[in-house]
Design an enzyme around this catalytic site. Structure first.
Site, PDB file in Angstrom:
ATOM      1  N   SER A 270       0.822  -1.208   0.000  1.00  0.00           N
ATOM      2  CA  SER A 270       0.000   0.000   0.000  1.00  0.00           C
ATOM      3  C   SER A 270       0.853   1.252   0.000  1.00  0.00           C
ATOM      4  O   SER A 270       1.776   1.393   0.808  1.00  0.00           O
ATOM      5  CB  SER A 270      -0.925  -0.003   1.228  1.00  0.00           C
ATOM      6  OG  SER A 270      -1.487   1.269   1.445  1.00  0.00           O
ATOM      7  N   LYS A 271       0.515   2.184  -0.893  1.00  0.00           N
ATOM      8  CA  LYS A 271       1.190   3.474  -0.915  1.00  0.00           C
ATOM      9  C   LYS A 271       0.954   4.214   0.395  1.00  0.00           C
ATOM     10  O   LYS A 271       1.823   4.912   0.910  1.00  0.00           O
ATOM     11  CB  LYS A 271       0.676   4.302  -2.093  1.00  0.00           C
ATOM     12  CG  LYS A 271       1.346   5.665  -2.235  1.00  0.00           C
ATOM     13  CD  LYS A 271       0.809   6.410  -3.440  1.00  0.00           C
ATOM     14  CE  LYS A 271       1.444   7.783  -3.557  1.00  0.00           C
ATOM     15  NZ  LYS A 271       0.912   8.548  -4.706  1.00  0.00           N
ATOM     16  N   ARG A 272      -0.250   4.032   0.952  1.00  0.00           N
ATOM     17  CA  ARG A 272      -0.595   4.704   2.210  1.00  0.00           C
ATOM     18  C   ARG A 272       0.295   4.239   3.351  1.00  0.00           C
ATOM     19  O   ARG A 272       0.670   5.003   4.233  1.00  0.00           O
ATOM     20  CB  ARG A 272      -2.066   4.444   2.544  1.00  0.00           C
ATOM     21  CG  ARG A 272      -2.563   5.136   3.804  1.00  0.00           C
ATOM     22  CD  ARG A 272      -4.035   4.862   4.023  1.00  0.00           C
ATOM     23  NE  ARG A 272      -4.841   5.341   2.905  1.00  0.00           N
ATOM     24  CZ  ARG A 272      -6.148   5.118   2.783  1.00  0.00           C
ATOM     25  NH1 ARG A 272      -6.789   4.409   3.699  1.00  0.00           N
ATOM     26  NH2 ARG A 272      -6.820   5.583   1.743  1.00  0.00           N
TER      27      ARG A 272
END
Length: 500
Positions: A270-272
């Site tokens: 996940s980029k988050r």
């Protein structure tokens, strides 16, 4: 059966490589370099090194709408940071350039003419509105949305009339109902009839730019690519690419598709959560060789002996071990704990190298000064090196050493009110501390308790005074832990300074 399949793969690779192999990494300049892209580039680079071949970097920017300014430079910088250099590419050139697809438009125009002339491709004049209606009708009827190949049946006369009239058109490839088979170097035998789920694909868009599928095939052939190692998401397109190779009469390269990289629990990166971008790892203080080794610990391809522990390996050592037939076809699961271990090992390795240790010391000094710009600091080379040698078993990144928890390692006590210092007691404590053996937290705690009782001073008062002279900070780890982390020598220095 699995072993026989692996052995046949090895034989296939050896038979194909009559000359030095040529591999490539071909990212799109649509943003950052992600971990999956780094793994693809790394495995191609290791394959090239291990077989004395060439590693080519090619930028696939045929979709100009998704291109992000500066991303090419950022991609190259991330690869170089990771120690992955190319033998041919945009930044260094080569005999097969240009290496940016938007600079190769004339090459694609020349080659699309060959397919138009041999009847493998045709011009399509369908409007975007008609294509949208086809998609909508397919969704309504619960069928697969695909082009109905309408323009394939246009006569030469009709085609010429539309071209003369200036009707916008693209060029499509004539798919055949042909189940293409190929031996995937990682997954084994793959067979698929692409025409079942797709209509004739676009090769050249109306704006004169090729699609990925066409440019990919043309470039790989003209650049002499012998092995294509890429993400598994492209596996479904490989049979389509094989049909294009056949239409040209070209010999295709061997294909190997790398499985997805996922978290330890099987979820997507996940980029988050900042576990996708290579830049995020760099900013978190992860060293290049640590990240490279971390990737190799997931998914196979190397000789990792069970129970042998983690060993940090150089790029050349990884190349010597790398074997395509040892890559698992299952998703590659990352274990974050292993990243910390790899980074610890890299810090240790750098400390053992005279030149790299100086760089490491300087790097930590800069971090400390940036974090505590207004403080009186102890960041001499000797002290920083001693801290690093002590910390290698305790921290995974240099950034941890500049946290509040370890601030006392750097911040020297400021001038304080002498009324808060009982020099007579401190002199006695210095004597007890000098003779303390062994110097560990357990014995330090006992020493402090005994000193408090023997000298009739309340324990909190003693702790407050010692914390003041050791760090000048109002809070932090326990005094015993602080003294243990500072070490006997540094603790005595700070206490003696208070006696001056």
């Amino acid at each position: 059966m699995k072993l026989l399949q692996r052995l046949s793969m090895c034989s296939l690779i050896r038979c194909f490589m009559t000359d030095a192999p040529r591999v490539r990494f071909a990212p799109s300049p649509t943003g950052y370099l992600h971990l999956g892209g780094l793994r693809t580039a790394l495995y191609n680079k290791l394959f090239a090194i291990s077989h004395k071949g060439s590693f080519i970097l090619r930028i696939e920017d045929t979709d100009q709408t998704r291109k992000i300014q500066g991303s090419v430079e950022a991609l190259i910088a991330d690869l170089e940071w990771a120690g992955i250099t190319c033998d041919e590419g945009p930044s260094i050139g080569g005999r097969n350039g240009p290496y940016i697809q938007s600079e190769r438009l004339d090459i694609y125009k020349q080659n699309i003419t060959k397919l138009l002339e041999n009847g493998s491709a045709y011009r399509c004049f369908c409007t975007e509105r008609r294509l949208n209606l086809l998609r909508r009708d397919a969704v309504r009827s619960y069928s697969i949305p695909k082009y109905d190949n309408r323009c394939r049946n246009l006569s030469s006369k009709e085609t010429k009339e539309k071209i003369t009239a200036g009707t916008p058109n693209c060029i499509r490839f004539k798919l055949t109902s042909d189940c293409q088979y190929f031996e995937d170097l990682i997954f084994g035998g793959i067979a698929y009839d692409v025409s079942i789920n797709e209509g004739d694909p676009v090769l050249m868009k109306s704006d004169g730019f090729p699609t990925y599928h066409f440019a990919n095939v043309v470039d790989d052939h003209l650049m002499g690519i012998t092995h294509v190692l890429r993400g598994v998401e492209w596996q479904i397109s490989t049979t389509k690419h094989l049909l294009i190779y056949r239409a040209f009469g070209w010999k295709p390269p061997l294909f190997g598709h790398l499985p997805l990289i996922v978290n330890a629990d099987g979820t997507k990166l996940s980029k988050r959560q900042k576990d996708v971008k290579v830049e995020d790892y760099r900013l978190k203080g992860v060293f290049p060789l640590a990240l490279v080794n971390y990737i190799t610990l997931a998914g196979g391809g190397f000789d990792h002996v069970p129970g042998a522990g983690i060993m940090l390996k150089s790029m050349d050592e990884l190349a010597q071990e790398f074997q395509i037939n040892k890559i698992s076809s299952h998703p590659s699961r990352l274990n974050p704990d292993l990243l910390g271990e790899c980074n610890k090992l890299e810090i240790k390795r750098r400390l053992q190298n005279e030149i790299e240790s100086l760089t490491l010391i300087s790097q930590l000094q800069q971090l400390v000064k940036k974090t505590y710009p207004l403080e009186n600091l102890n960041i001499s080379d000797d002290h920083v090196k001693n801290v690093l040698e002590w910390a290698t078993a305790r921290i995974a990144t240099l950034d941890e050493l500049i946290s509040i928890k370890y601030a006392f390692l750097w911040i020297l006590p400021s001038k304080y009110n002498q009324s808060e210092i009982n020099k007579q007691l401190l002199e006695k404590f210095v004597h007890d501390l000098e003779s303390l053996k062994p110097y560990d937290q357990t014995h330090l705690k006992q020493c402090l308790r005994d000193f408090s009782t023997k000298n009739n001073i309340k324990f909190p008062m003693l702790m407050k005074m010692l914390r003041l002279v050791l760090s000048g900070l109002p809070e932090g780890p326990s005094v015993a832990e602080m003294m243990h982390l500072l070490g006997k020598h540094q603790s005595l220095i700070r206490i003696r300074e208070a006696l001056q």
